[in-house]
Motif scaffolding. Structure first.
Motif, short mmCIF file in Angstrom:
data_model
loop_
_atom_site.label_atom_id
_atom_site.label_comp_id
_atom_site.label_asym_id
_atom_site.label_seq_id
_atom_site.Cartn_x
_atom_site.Cartn_y
_atom_site.Cartn_z
N LYS A 375 17.50 -4.13 14.41
CA LYS A 375 18.44 -4.99 15.45
C LYS A 375 17.58 -5.01 16.64
O LYS A 375 17.51 -3.81 17.39
CB LYS A 375 19.65 -4.25 15.57
CG LYS A 375 20.55 -4.24 13.94
CD LYS A 375 21.88 -3.66 14.29
CE LYS A 375 22.51 -3.80 12.99
NZ LYS A 375 23.88 -2.75 12.94
N PHE A 376 17.09 -6.35 17.10
CA PHE A 376 16.45 -6.20 18.38
C PHE A 376 17.13 -5.65 19.40
O PHE A 376 16.61 -5.03 20.50
CB PHE A 376 16.02 -7.67 18.55
CG PHE A 376 14.94 -7.74 19.56
CD1 PHE A 376 13.49 -7.37 19.41
CD2 PHE A 376 15.16 -8.42 20.63
CE1 PHE A 376 12.65 -7.72 20.03
CE2 PHE A 376 14.24 -8.89 21.59
CZ PHE A 376 12.81 -8.11 21.58
N ARG A 377 18.55 -6.07 19.81
CA ARG A 377 19.26 -5.68 20.65
C ARG A 377 19.53 -4.21 20.85
O ARG A 377 19.64 -3.75 21.97
CB ARG A 377 20.93 -6.20 20.57
CG ARG A 377 21.55 -5.57 19.37
CD ARG A 377 22.77 -6.36 19.29
NE ARG A 377 23.46 -5.88 17.98
CZ ARG A 377 23.49 -6.38 16.89
NH1 ARG A 377 22.55 -7.57 16.80
NH2 ARG A 377 24.10 -6.19 15.70
N THR A 380 14.22 0.16 21.98
CA THR A 380 13.53 0.13 23.31
C THR A 380 12.76 -0.70 23.68
O THR A 380 12.16 -1.33 22.44
CB THR A 380 13.17 1.56 23.32
OG1 THR A 380 12.00 1.68 22.39
CG2 THR A 380 14.10 2.73 22.81
N ASP A 381 12.18 -0.89 24.77
CA ASP A 381 11.00 -1.58 25.08
C ASP A 381 9.95 -1.47 24.30
O ASP A 381 9.09 -2.53 23.86
CB ASP A 381 10.92 -2.01 26.62
CG ASP A 381 11.98 -2.39 27.38
OD1 ASP A 381 12.84 -3.05 27.10
OD2 ASP A 381 11.88 -2.19 28.83
N ALA A 385 8.13 -4.18 21.57
CA ALA A 385 6.69 -4.75 21.47
C ALA A 385 6.31 -4.56 20.11
O ALA A 385 5.25 -5.18 19.67
CB ALA A 385 6.26 -3.97 22.55
N LYS A 386 6.57 -3.13 19.83
CA LYS A 386 5.64 -2.99 18.40
C LYS A 386 6.20 -3.76 17.26
O LYS A 386 5.45 -4.33 16.38
CB LYS A 386 6.30 -1.48 17.72
CG LYS A 386 5.45 -1.16 16.72
CD LYS A 386 5.79 0.28 16.35
CE LYS A 386 5.39 0.66 14.91
NZ LYS A 386 5.53 2.21 14.68
N ALA A 387 7.69 -4.35 17.31
CA ALA A 387 8.29 -5.15 16.31
C ALA A 387 7.76 -6.67 16.27
O ALA A 387 7.26 -7.24 15.44
CB ALA A 387 9.76 -5.30 16.49
N ILE A 388 7.36 -6.90 17.83
CA ILE A 388 6.90 -8.40 17.91
C ILE A 388 5.29 -8.32 17.40
O ILE A 388 4.91 -9.38 16.73
CB ILE A 388 6.94 -8.73 19.40
CG1 ILE A 388 8.36 -9.01 19.84
CG2 ILE A 388 6.31 -9.91 19.83
CD1 ILE A 388 8.46 -9.02 21.15
N SER A 389 4.60 -7.32 17.72
CA SER A 389 3.41 -7.23 17.16
C SER A 389 3.19 -7.36 15.73
O SER A 389 2.25 -7.90 15.11
CB SER A 389 2.63 -5.69 17.77
OG SER A 389 2.86 -4.75 17.06
#
Length: 483
Positions: A375-377, A380-381, A385-389
């Motif tokens: 869950k993106f919400r 942590t920041d 960032a890791k999920a988006i990478s």
């Protein structure tokens, strides 16, 4: 021929499917709608009940207490959010003291731990926003909250991972005894099975009465609710009940695991098993009685209203086990509150009974673990960032109210027993459950469904069946694609 057919894809049916998938069996689950968790499992109070209010010696009392004790392990294995926030049963009149004492004694008889009666000082220390006339309360330390549809999905996904086959839009129309088992006719085809498990919720009487002379009747009991915005999430901490009546546990005010506040339900017996309307009278009743608990309910901060139907049995009891005149036909009928709490224990009970009759052996490779959709919400920041990478679709927020990303929506569709409709996505990700109630995210959600399922926009539905969003193209399809 399959070994076991389970009829019904609610929390009990999916829990039974998971328990049976521990064994070397060929299992099929038939769900009449387009998705699991489409009946009373999606619209209830989301409470893990302590077990104090069921009459001692009943199936409801037994399986409530057993199921409550299983939640930590089940939710840890299936990665389902739950919280032991306690429950309070509040009286608003000094004359109700003996009723609270009776509830406490009944709970102790049922085997419920940690019950005590607290006075005004302790009550207001725990809940500063409780209504001014609140007098005392029964404190239930083993009361909790859980997301009911996320639990159902987790049961189903784990069952599918372990070999259970799910058939949706598979309404059962006939059941017939045949040599060595049962012939089950459904809208998804005809099956034969050694054993049948009836977990059909509101329709469990229909299924039972197809095969057994021990008839039961299920009365739909409608409960209406309000949901209040997350900004009031700290108003109350416990699930706050009022003293129960013969029609149910009364109007409650409770936080949810997602941060909203739930108010309700009413208890109205109706005739139509599909009538999930909210009514002016029902919602007014919710607010009238809830205002005892929450005197200044913020009317400008209701997110939505909804209603759910409970499967109230004329026996006023769970109907569990093998039908007396139908060998290898097993019921989980009339499972209303505390059915959600009881579901893990009911599933274990039925699975043990069925596998013993079939002589089934446990698998060596059963995997009890399931991970939820990240869950993106809640990240942590650094985690974001890791999920988006790893998956750039996490950078595309589709639902702004609940901060749900395109990555989550696509995974909800791709998962075992995945979403096929907008409501299916909503229950798996919360896209559309926020303040705007899907006002912004619906168009993109429809597009993603089309892309993932390879269907036309005209085929996308809200909850299956004829609940289509779009009726026709404004232009001929070829024309608008070239425009």
């Amino acid at each position: 021929m399959v070994d076991v057919i389970i009829i019904g894809g609610g929390v009990v049916g999916c829990a039974v499917a998971r328990e049976l998938s521990r064994y070397s069996l060929n299992i099929a689950l038939l769900e009449k709608t387009d998705d699991i968790s489409n009946g009373q499992s999606k619209a209830n109070t989301a409470i893990i009940h302590g077990g104090y209010d069921a009459h001692p010696g009943t199936q409801k009392a037994k399986f409530n207490v057993l199921g409550n004790k299983m939640y930590d392990k089940v939710c840890e294995e299936l990665d389902v959010p739950h919280k032991w926030n306690t429950s309070l049963v509040v009286s608003f009149n000094p004359e109700d003291h003996e009723s609270l004492v009776a509830l406490k004694e009944q709970g102790i008889e049922n085997g419920v731990p940690g019950l005590s009666i607290i006075g005004q000082d302790e009550l207001r220390k725990r809940e500063p926003n409780i209504g001014s006339t609140a007098y005392e309360a029964l404190l239930v330390t083993n009361g909790g909250i859980v997301c009911p549809y996320e639990l159902t999905q987790a049961f189903a996904e784990n069952a599918a991972m372990n070999g259970v086959n799910f058939y949706r839009e598979a309404e059962v129309t006939a059941i017939e005894k045949v040599k060595d088992g049962w012939k089950v006719t459904s809208k998804a085809g005809t099956f034969t099975a050694k054993a049948v498990v009836n977990c059909a919720g509101l329709y469990s009487d229909v299924i039972n009465n197809m095969v057994s002379e021990d008839k039961i009747t299920i009365v739909p009991r409608r409960g209406e609710y309000y949901i209040v915005d997350k900004k009031f999430s700290d108003t109350f901490h416990a699930s706050i009940f009022q003293l129960p009546t013969k029609m149910g546990k009364g109007i409650l005010v409770t936080p949810t695991v997602d941060g909203t506040i739930l108010i309700g339900p009413t208890a109205e017996d109706i005739d139509d098993k599909t009538d999930t309307r909210t009514t002016t009278e029902g919602l007014a009743k919710v607010l009238k009685y809830a205002s005892l608990t929450w005197e200044h309910i913020p009317a400008r901060n209701y997110i939505t209203t909804f209603s759910g139907l409970r499967a109230h049995c004329n026996k006023n009891e769970f109907v569990l086990g093998e039908a007396p005149d139908a060998p290898m036909f097993f019921n989980a009928a009339g499972v209303e509150s505390p059915g959600l709490t009881s579901s893990p224990a009911i599933a274990e009970y039925l699975a043990e009974m069925i596998t013993d009759k079939l002589g089934a052996k446990k698998k060596d490779n059963f995997n009890p673990m399931r991970k939820g959709i990240p869950k993106f919400r809640e990240m942590t920041d650094e985690e974001r960032a890791k999920a988006i990478s790893i998956n750039p679709d996490y950078a595309k927020v589709v639902c702004r109210c609940e901060t749900v990303t395109e990555a989550e929506i696509r995974e909800a569709i791709r998962r075992p027993v995945g979403a096929r409709s907008v409501d299916g996505i909503k229950r798996r990700t919360r896209a559309g459950m926020g303040r705007c109630q899907a006002g912004f995210c619906t168009p993109r959600t429809l597009e993603i469904l089309c892309e993932e399922l390879h269907i036309s926009p005209l085929e996308v539905s809200k909850f299956g069946g004829n609940s289509k969003y779009l009726e026709s193209y404004l232009f001929e399809k070829g024309d608008h694609e070239d425009a």
